[in-house]
Design a protein around this motif. Structure first.
Motif, PDB file in Angstrom:
ATOM      1  N   HIS A  41       0.818  -1.205   0.000  1.00  0.00           N
ATOM      2  CA  HIS A  41       0.000   0.000   0.000  1.00  0.00           C
ATOM      3  C   HIS A  41       0.857   1.261   0.000  1.00  0.00           C
ATOM      4  O   HIS A  41       1.829   1.359   0.756  1.00  0.00           O
ATOM      5  CB  HIS A  41      -0.892   0.047   1.239  1.00  0.00           C
ATOM      6  N   PHE A  44       0.075   7.469   1.092  1.00  0.00           N
ATOM      7  CA  PHE A  44      -0.824   8.582   0.791  1.00  0.00           C
ATOM      8  C   PHE A  44      -2.227   8.088   0.445  1.00  0.00           C
ATOM      9  O   PHE A  44      -3.219   8.542   1.006  1.00  0.00           O
ATOM     10  CB  PHE A  44      -0.253   9.415  -0.362  1.00  0.00           C
ATOM     11  N   TRP A  45      -2.328   7.126  -0.459  1.00  0.00           N
ATOM     12  CA  TRP A  45      -3.634   6.683  -0.957  1.00  0.00           C
ATOM     13  C   TRP A  45      -4.401   5.829   0.030  1.00  0.00           C
ATOM     14  O   TRP A  45      -5.625   5.818   0.031  1.00  0.00           O
ATOM     15  CB  TRP A  45      -3.476   5.922  -2.271  1.00  0.00           C
ATOM     16  N   HIS A  46      -3.682   5.092   0.868  1.00  0.00           N
ATOM     17  CA  HIS A  46      -4.351   4.177   1.801  1.00  0.00           C
ATOM     18  C   HIS A  46      -4.307   4.683   3.237  1.00  0.00           C
ATOM     19  O   HIS A  46      -4.694   3.972   4.150  1.00  0.00           O
ATOM     20  CB  HIS A  46      -3.744   2.779   1.680  1.00  0.00           C
ATOM     21  N   ARG A  47      -3.834   5.907   3.430  1.00  0.00           N
ATOM     22  CA  ARG A  47      -3.897   6.643   4.692  1.00  0.00           C
ATOM     23  C   ARG A  47      -3.168   5.956   5.845  1.00  0.00           C
ATOM     24  O   ARG A  47      -3.696   5.756   6.923  1.00  0.00           O
ATOM     25  CB  ARG A  47      -5.341   6.949   5.092  1.00  0.00           C
ATOM     26  N   TRP A  64     -11.387  14.928  -1.396  1.00  0.00           N
ATOM     27  CA  TRP A  64     -10.276  14.061  -1.017  1.00  0.00           C
ATOM     28  C   TRP A  64     -10.568  13.299   0.266  1.00  0.00           C
ATOM     29  O   TRP A  64     -10.239  12.117   0.378  1.00  0.00           O
ATOM     30  CB  TRP A  64      -8.983  14.859  -0.897  1.00  0.00           C
ATOM     31  N   LYS A  67     -12.840  10.494  -0.694  1.00  0.00           N
ATOM     32  CA  LYS A  67     -12.105   9.496  -1.483  1.00  0.00           C
ATOM     33  C   LYS A  67     -11.223   8.634  -0.588  1.00  0.00           C
ATOM     34  O   LYS A  67     -11.225   7.403  -0.687  1.00  0.00           O
ATOM     35  CB  LYS A  67     -11.252  10.184  -2.547  1.00  0.00           C
ATOM     36  N   PHE A  68     -10.475   9.281   0.305  1.00  0.00           N
ATOM     37  CA  PHE A  68      -9.597   8.531   1.200  1.00  0.00           C
ATOM     38  C   PHE A  68     -10.403   7.632   2.131  1.00  0.00           C
ATOM     39  O   PHE A  68     -10.019   6.493   2.393  1.00  0.00           O
ATOM     40  CB  PHE A  68      -8.708   9.471   2.005  1.00  0.00           C
ATOM     41  N   ASN A  71     -11.399   4.595   0.233  1.00  0.00           N
ATOM     42  CA  ASN A  71     -10.247   3.701   0.055  1.00  0.00           C
ATOM     43  C   ASN A  71     -10.017   2.859   1.309  1.00  0.00           C
ATOM     44  O   ASN A  71      -9.829   1.647   1.227  1.00  0.00           O
ATOM     45  CB  ASN A  71      -8.973   4.487  -0.263  1.00  0.00           C
TER      46      ASN A  71
END
Length: 115
Positions: A41, A44-47, A64, A67-68, A71
């Motif tokens: 992962h 950034f994208w998967h926090r 955002w 979106k996060f 995800n």
């Protein structure tokens, strides 16, 4: 990051398949004989709870955030589905694949695959 994990798995003597298209979430590495999968992962994208994972774009914050959140929720659902299907999963975070952290990550992967 995926290439680094592939190299680790190979150096540990494990054979794997790439992107299990028939499995929920399309894991990055699949170890069919062990019924185990590995996700690599991006923080950034998967926090992830690291510096990169906590950063937030300064424009369109609502977009955002939603979106996060989607995800993260999708990641949870995928792991739940895999578990119910008898698969074990491991998440390896991008920030843990730096040269400085690679040895610890290799140990983590080795423990996961040998259990």
């Amino acid at each position: 990051p995926e290439r680094a994990v592939r190299k680790l798995a190979t150096s540990l003597g494990y054979r794997y398949r790439l992107q299990g298209k028939k499995l929920p979430g399309r894991p990055d590495l699949v170890f069919p004989s062990l019924k185990k999968v590995v996700f690599v992962h991006g923080c950034f994208w998967h926090r992830h709870n690291c510096r990169r994972g906590r950063s937030m774009p300064s424009t369109r914050v609502k977009f955002w955030t939603e979106k996060f959140d989607r995800n993260v929720e999708r990641d949870r659902e995928v792991r739940r589905e895999l578990k119910h299907s008898g698969w074990q999963s491991l998440i390896l975070w991008e920030c843990k694949l730096t040269p400085r952290m690679l040895e610890r990550t290799a140990e983590k992967l080795k423990r996961f695959l040998s259990e």
